[in-house]
Write an enzyme that holds these catalytic residues in place. Structure first.
Site, PDB file in Angstrom:
ATOM      1  N   GLU A 176      33.634  38.105  34.323  1.00 50.73           N
ATOM      2  CA  GLU A 176      32.542  38.557  35.201  1.00 50.73           C
ATOM      3  C   GLU A 176      32.501  40.081  35.344  1.00 50.73           C
ATOM      4  OE1 GLU A 176      32.614  36.403  38.912  1.00 50.73           O
ATOM      5  OE2 GLU A 176      32.150  34.493  37.930  1.00 50.73           O
ATOM      6  N   GLU A 295      32.638  28.530  33.890  1.00 49.97           N
ATOM      7  CA  GLU A 295      32.776  28.288  35.326  1.00 49.97           C
ATOM      8  C   GLU A 295      31.524  27.562  35.793  1.00 49.97           C
ATOM      9  OE1 GLU A 295      33.981  31.303  38.119  1.00 49.97           O
ATOM     10  OE2 GLU A 295      35.251  32.316  36.633  1.00 49.97           O
TER      11      GLU A 295
END
Length: 503
Positions: A176, A295
């Protein structure tokens, strides 16, 4: 039930999407909350093995047949020094873990996790730190884990008791990195360059590995999908996958909209794959970048509780969502969405596996049990291996506050010629009515109905606890198969697994 609530389907063995990559049933263990300490690892527990791993948890993980587990993060990896977690345990440092503001004891590290994964029957998807570190630490780590011997880092591994390399073949280039919350947050250009150069160095050490580049943290990020495009423009030839992350919640208590959120996931997947293909066209490349949805889950129940966590403690109960029945339905629809995109979604990791937004919960020094979301995940993993087929489905639709033209039925099908099995996964989102389905399955000559599993409950908010598992599947689904025509009655708000076998 009205006449309009009728569904029809044609399923043919020739309507192939792609072979399902079993890694779409992967999961994730981060050094966060009680995922590791008190989750997979609890040396003082009555069920602990000789390494301190909980055997009751391992049994549940094996029940899910998890093929690959991402590790060690997550946000945590962006300030993690992997060297802290190897070598003699009494020499490992305690560190401030900046992502979740806890104390990391480093009792469990790379080697221990590789051992645990082997016991669980899973491969490791390892993430490297591209926040505070970069090329050097990553190339050293892969030499430590994958090189046979005769070099500094491979011999160090041997001195730690591991003569044979771990041969970790799937690697995430950071986590991320578009997120301002990330330690070492990077612009698309900054990240694309470090991903390219780190990937290059890692593949020089081990050319057989596959690399996952970071995409956007979610679809609401202001740089989505520019981040994907810029990253791939720079690192296209080094990487094999781009990552997608997405979590959903029902904060407004609107079940009709909540159960439709997999439509948003479908749009996300289509946008990212088209971005990948744009860069492929721009580069005149023959290489196709696949998607790693590494995710995904429901995450919102624990948000308020997490605000009250005392910082700088060891393994506090963070992100411990208690999942209800409607969460299980959405998880089922999300799994169906992956199967519908099996031609490009080749990996996916339910985040996470134990205690932290997880299908498995534990008590410290106590029981382990299955959350509601355990069951659709387990069914998909057990029965969703083979070739994903494209059902031609005519379903009644509805409108909600957030979505229009939402099919009441989500459906995917998997055909295993080797095992002579066909499995149909269906979610009925209707809040009040069952829906009859008539399906033409005549291309599967000689097949009979093996079972119709159902996960259903009258209370959308029902949960499972250590005391009682309230939401569990049954095998009393209402289906018949005669002369290739399947007739099923799909209960209101239900997850259905209809299995056929060849006689």
């Amino acid at each position: 039930m009205t006449d309009q609530l009728q569904a029809k389907m044609v399923l043919d063995k020739n309507y192939e999407i792609a072979k399902v990559d079993e890694r779409i049933y992967g999961s994730f263990i981060e050094h966060l909350g009680r995922a590791v300490y008190g989750g997979i690892y609890e040396p003082g527990h009555p069920q602990a093995d000789e390494q301190g791993f909980r055997k009751d948890v391992l049994e549940l993980v094996r029940e899910l047949r998890v093929p690959i587990v991402r590790y060690p993060g997550g946000n945590m990896v962006s300030a993690y020094n992997w060297e802290d977690g190897v070598g003699p345990e009494d020499e490992r440092p305690r560190r401030l873990e900046l992502a979740w503001r806890t104390i990391e004891t480093n009792e469990v590290g790379t080697n221990e996790f590789a051992d645990w994964a082997k016991k669980a029957g899973a491969d490791v998807m390892m993430a490297v730190n591209l926040g505070t570190r970069g090329i050097d630490a990553a190339r050293n780590l892969i030499e430590y884990t994958n090189h046979p011997g005769g070099t500094y880092w491979s011999e160090l591994r041997k001195s730690h008791g591991y003569d044979h390399p771990h041969n970790i073949k799937t690697w995430c280039l950071g986590n991320e990195m578009d997120g301002p919350w990330q330690v070492g947050h990077k612009t698309p250009y900054e990240y694309g360059r470090i991903a390219e150069e780190t990937g290059k160095a890692m593949k020089l050490v081990d050319p057989s590995i596959e690399l996952v580049a970071c995409g956007s943290s979610n679809t609401d990020m202001p740089t989505f999908p520019e981040y994907e495009a810029t990253t791939l423009d720079l690192a296209y030839e080094q990487v094999d996958f781009i990552s997608l992350h997405q979590y959903y919640g029902n904060r407004t208590n609107d079940p009709a909209s909540y159960l439709a959120k997999n439509m948003d996931m479908d749009h996300f997947i289509r946008t990212v794959r088209s971005t990948c293909d744009y860069i492929k066209a721009k580069k005149r490349s023959k290489k196709t970048i696949n998607l790693s949805f590494d995710e995904w889950n429901v995450w919102y129940h624990s948000n308020e509780a997490d605000k009250r966590i005392e910082p700088w403690t060891v393994a506090p109960p963070q992100l411990e969502d208690v999942y209800n029945f409607e969460d299980a339905l959405l998880v089922g629809s999300m799994l169906i969405t992956f199967l519908q995109h099996a031609d490009r979604v080749k990996m996916a990791c339910m985040a996470q596996l134990v205690n932290v937004i997880a299908p498995i919960m534990t008590e410290n020094n106590g029981k382990a049990w299955k959350q509601t979301i355990f069951y659709p995940y387990m069914h998909a993993s057990l029965f969703g291996r083979g070739v994903s087929l494209k059902p031609v489905l005519s379903s009644p639709k509805y409108d909600s506050k957030e979505f229009t033209d939402v099919p009441y039925l989500d459906c995917a099908a998997v055909y295993s010629e080797e095992n002579k099995e066909v499995t149909i996964f269906i979610v009925n989102k209707n809040l009040t009515d069952s829906i009859p389905l008539t399906a033409d399955l005549r291309s599967f000559e000689g097949y009979h109905l093996a079972e119709h599993l159902v996960l259903a409950h009258d209370d959308l908010k029902a949960v499972n606890t250590a005391v009682k598992e309230e939401v569990v599947p049954h095998s009393k689904g209402q289906s018949t198969l005669e002369e290739g025509i399947l007739k099923s009655n799909l209960e209101k708000t239900s997850w259905n697994v209809i299995r056929l076998k060849k006689s």
